[in-house]
Design an enzyme around this catalytic site. Structure first.
Site, PDB file in Angstrom:
ATOM      1  N   ASP A   1     -40.322  25.780  45.267  1.00  0.00           N
ATOM      2  CA  ASP A   1     -39.929  26.305  46.587  1.00  0.00           C
ATOM      3  C   ASP A   1     -38.859  25.490  47.335  1.00  0.00           C
ATOM      4  O   ASP A   1     -38.991  25.255  48.548  1.00  0.00           O
ATOM      5  CB  ASP A   1     -41.172  26.441  47.482  1.00  0.00           C
ATOM      6  CG  ASP A   1     -42.203  27.425  46.956  1.00  0.00           C
ATOM      7  OD1 ASP A   1     -41.993  27.993  45.868  1.00  0.00           O
ATOM      8  OD2 ASP A   1     -43.243  27.608  47.621  1.00  0.00           O
TER       9      ASP A   1
ATOM     10  N   ASP B   1     -40.865  31.162  46.928  1.00  0.00           N
ATOM     11  CA  ASP B   1     -41.793  31.813  47.849  1.00  0.00           C
ATOM     12  C   ASP B   1     -41.101  33.095  48.318  1.00  0.00           C
ATOM     13  O   ASP B   1     -39.936  33.045  48.751  1.00  0.00           O
ATOM     14  CB  ASP B   1     -42.051  30.847  49.023  1.00  0.00           C
ATOM     15  CG  ASP B   1     -43.432  30.972  49.635  1.00  0.00           C
ATOM     16  OD1 ASP B   1     -44.421  31.153  48.898  1.00  0.00           O
ATOM     17  OD2 ASP B   1     -43.531  30.865  50.884  1.00  0.00           O
TER      18      ASP B   1
ATOM     19  N   HIS C   1     -41.908  36.632  50.312  1.00  0.00           N
ATOM     20  CA  HIS C   1     -42.891  37.415  51.071  1.00  0.00           C
ATOM     21  C   HIS C   1     -42.289  38.686  51.669  1.00  0.00           C
ATOM     22  O   HIS C   1     -41.164  38.644  52.209  1.00  0.00           O
ATOM     23  CB  HIS C   1     -43.434  36.597  52.245  1.00  0.00           C
ATOM     24  CG  HIS C   1     -44.123  35.319  51.868  1.00  0.00           C
ATOM     25  ND1 HIS C   1     -45.113  35.250  50.916  1.00  0.00           N
ATOM     26  CD2 HIS C   1     -43.992  34.054  52.359  1.00  0.00           C
ATOM     27  CE1 HIS C   1     -45.553  33.995  50.836  1.00  0.00           C
ATOM     28  NE2 HIS C   1     -44.883  33.246  51.674  1.00  0.00           N
TER      29      HIS C   1
ATOM     30  N   HIS D   1     -46.335  40.261  55.590  1.00  0.00           N
ATOM     31  CA  HIS D   1     -47.245  39.378  54.841  1.00  0.00           C
ATOM     32  C   HIS D   1     -48.363  38.835  55.727  1.00  0.00           C
ATOM     33  O   HIS D   1     -48.119  38.406  56.864  1.00  0.00           O
ATOM     34  CB  HIS D   1     -46.470  38.217  54.214  1.00  0.00           C
ATOM     35  CG  HIS D   1     -47.216  37.547  53.118  1.00  0.00           C
ATOM     36  ND1 HIS D   1     -47.737  36.283  53.234  1.00  0.00           N
ATOM     37  CD2 HIS D   1     -47.574  38.007  51.891  1.00  0.00           C
ATOM     38  CE1 HIS D   1     -48.374  35.982  52.107  1.00  0.00           C
ATOM     39  NE2 HIS D   1     -48.281  37.009  51.279  1.00  0.00           N
TER      40      HIS D   1
ATOM     41  N   HIS E   1     -41.586  33.299  57.120  1.00  0.00           N
ATOM     42  CA  HIS E   1     -40.667  32.486  56.303  1.00  0.00           C
ATOM     43  C   HIS E   1     -40.454  33.163  54.963  1.00  0.00           C
ATOM     44  O   HIS E   1     -41.289  33.952  54.518  1.00  0.00           O
ATOM     45  CB  HIS E   1     -41.252  31.080  56.092  1.00  0.00           C
ATOM     46  CG  HIS E   1     -42.538  31.105  55.319  1.00  0.00           C
ATOM     47  ND1 HIS E   1     -43.752  31.357  55.915  1.00  0.00           N
ATOM     48  CD2 HIS E   1     -42.798  30.962  53.997  1.00  0.00           C
ATOM     49  CE1 HIS E   1     -44.706  31.355  54.998  1.00  0.00           C
ATOM     50  NE2 HIS E   1     -44.156  31.126  53.818  1.00  0.00           N
TER      51      HIS E   1
ATOM     52  N   LYS F   1     -43.489  34.283  44.003  1.00  0.00           N
ATOM     53  CA  LYS F   1     -44.918  34.325  44.330  1.00  0.00           C
ATOM     54  C   LYS F   1     -45.084  34.652  45.797  1.00  0.00           C
ATOM     55  O   LYS F   1     -44.186  34.398  46.603  1.00  0.00           O
ATOM     56  CB  LYS F   1     -45.569  32.981  44.000  1.00  0.00           C
ATOM     57  CG  LYS F   1     -44.950  31.825  44.763  1.00  0.00           C
ATOM     58  CD  LYS F   1     -45.530  30.501  44.322  1.00  0.00           C
ATOM     59  CE  LYS F   1     -44.933  29.359  45.093  1.00  0.00           C
ATOM     60  NZ  LYS F   1     -45.195  29.385  46.533  1.00  0.00           N
TER      61      LYS F   1
ATOM     62  N   CYS G   1     -47.795  23.900  48.341  1.00  0.00           N
ATOM     63  CA  CYS G   1     -47.477  24.585  47.085  1.00  0.00           C
ATOM     64  C   CYS G   1     -47.365  23.632  45.892  1.00  0.00           C
ATOM     65  O   CYS G   1     -47.768  23.987  44.786  1.00  0.00           O
ATOM     66  CB  CYS G   1     -46.235  25.446  47.258  1.00  0.00           C
ATOM     67  SG  CYS G   1     -46.570  26.856  48.354  1.00  0.00           S
TER      68      CYS G   1
HETATM   69  C1  VGL Z   1     -45.524  26.870  51.368  1.00  0.00           C
HETATM   70  C2  VGL Z   1     -46.652  27.322  53.306  1.00  0.00           C
HETATM   71  C3  VGL Z   1     -46.406  28.671  53.156  1.00  0.00           C
HETATM   72  C4  VGL Z   1     -45.045  25.832  50.399  1.00  0.00           C
HETATM   73  C5  VGL Z   1     -45.273  28.210  51.197  1.00  0.00           C
HETATM   74  O1  VGL Z   1     -44.061  26.093  49.665  1.00  0.00           O
HETATM   75  O2  VGL Z   1     -45.646  24.735  50.372  1.00  0.00           O
HETATM   76  N1  VGL Z   1     -46.228  26.433  52.410  1.00  0.00           N
HETATM   77  N2  VGL Z   1     -45.724  29.091  52.101  1.00  0.00           N
HETATM   78 ZN    ZN Z   2     -45.135  31.159  52.014  1.00  0.00          ZN
END
Ligand code: VGL
Ligand code: ZN
Length: 202
Positions: free
Chosen positions: A12, A50, A52, A56, A85, A110, A155
């Protein structure tokens, strides 16, 4: 570290997780040069993204009255609510512009189902629904995984712990990660990773 049983998993490294982004992780952009160099050393690199939809369930905006960084109970367990995000296709969901993504063999997305989050690169947050990454790595004969990226305490940690549970040798290079550190989440994630058999290195 260059035999073909090893893979670098870059979690990410996206605009929204870097300074100025919607869910900025302090220093998130600082890790990009090192990750670019690591990609040159590993025979296999996988990037996660990431990704979404706007509706979401992990977004505080989709829970009227709920504040970002509070928790709700979802059918699959507790869920932290985040500022919106990494909305798919938006500029914030893109990889950091300096991340040299060309060497990557696979990009795995994901968190694309509106009703369930997916911190881990291997399973959604119900710990059951697979992303397909384990099958990909096993079919390629990969046994050793090195994790870097954002965020260390969410993550990256969830991915590394799932990797260890799945029988991969899992290592996290903390110097090539940055953390959100929400209410002690960084210390908790370190303890949980060690307990799960993940190797922590710099
Ligand atoms: C993440 C919060 C929400 C991450 C992703 O990449 O750690 N954290 N979505
Ligand atoms: Zn996320």
């Amino acid at each position: 570290m260059t035999d073909a049983t090893e893979a670098l998993i870059v979690i990410d490294v996206q605009v929204d997780f870097c300074p100025g982004g919607a869910l900025a992780v302090a220093g998130g952009d600082e890790i990009v040069p090192r990750i670019n160099a690591l990609m040159q050393e590993f025979p296999v690199t996988v990037l996660t993204q990431d990704w979404h939809p706007e509706d979401h369930a992990s977004f505080a905006d989709n829970h009227p009255g709920a504040a970002p960084f509070s928790q709700v109970e979802m059918p699959y367990g507790p869920q932290t609510l985040w500022p919106a995000h990494c909305i798919w296709g938006s500029p914030g969901a893109a990889f950091h512009p300096k991340l040299a993504i060309d060497p990557a063999d696979l990009i795995i997305r994901k968190g694309f189902r509106s009703q369930i989050d997916s911190y881990s690169a291997f399973f959604e947050n119900d710990h059951t629904t697979p992303t397909g990454l384990a099958g990909y790595l096993r079919e390629r004969g990969i046994t050793d995984l090195t994790f870097v990226g954002l965020a260390l305490d969410f993550c990256v940690a969830w991915s590394a712990m799932d990797a260890a549970k799945l029988g991969f040798n899992a290592r996290v290079l903390e110097g090539a990660c940055r953390a959100i550190d929400l209410n002690g989440s960084l210390a908790a994630a370190r303890d949980a990773m060690r307990a799960a058999g993940v190797t922590l290195a710099q």
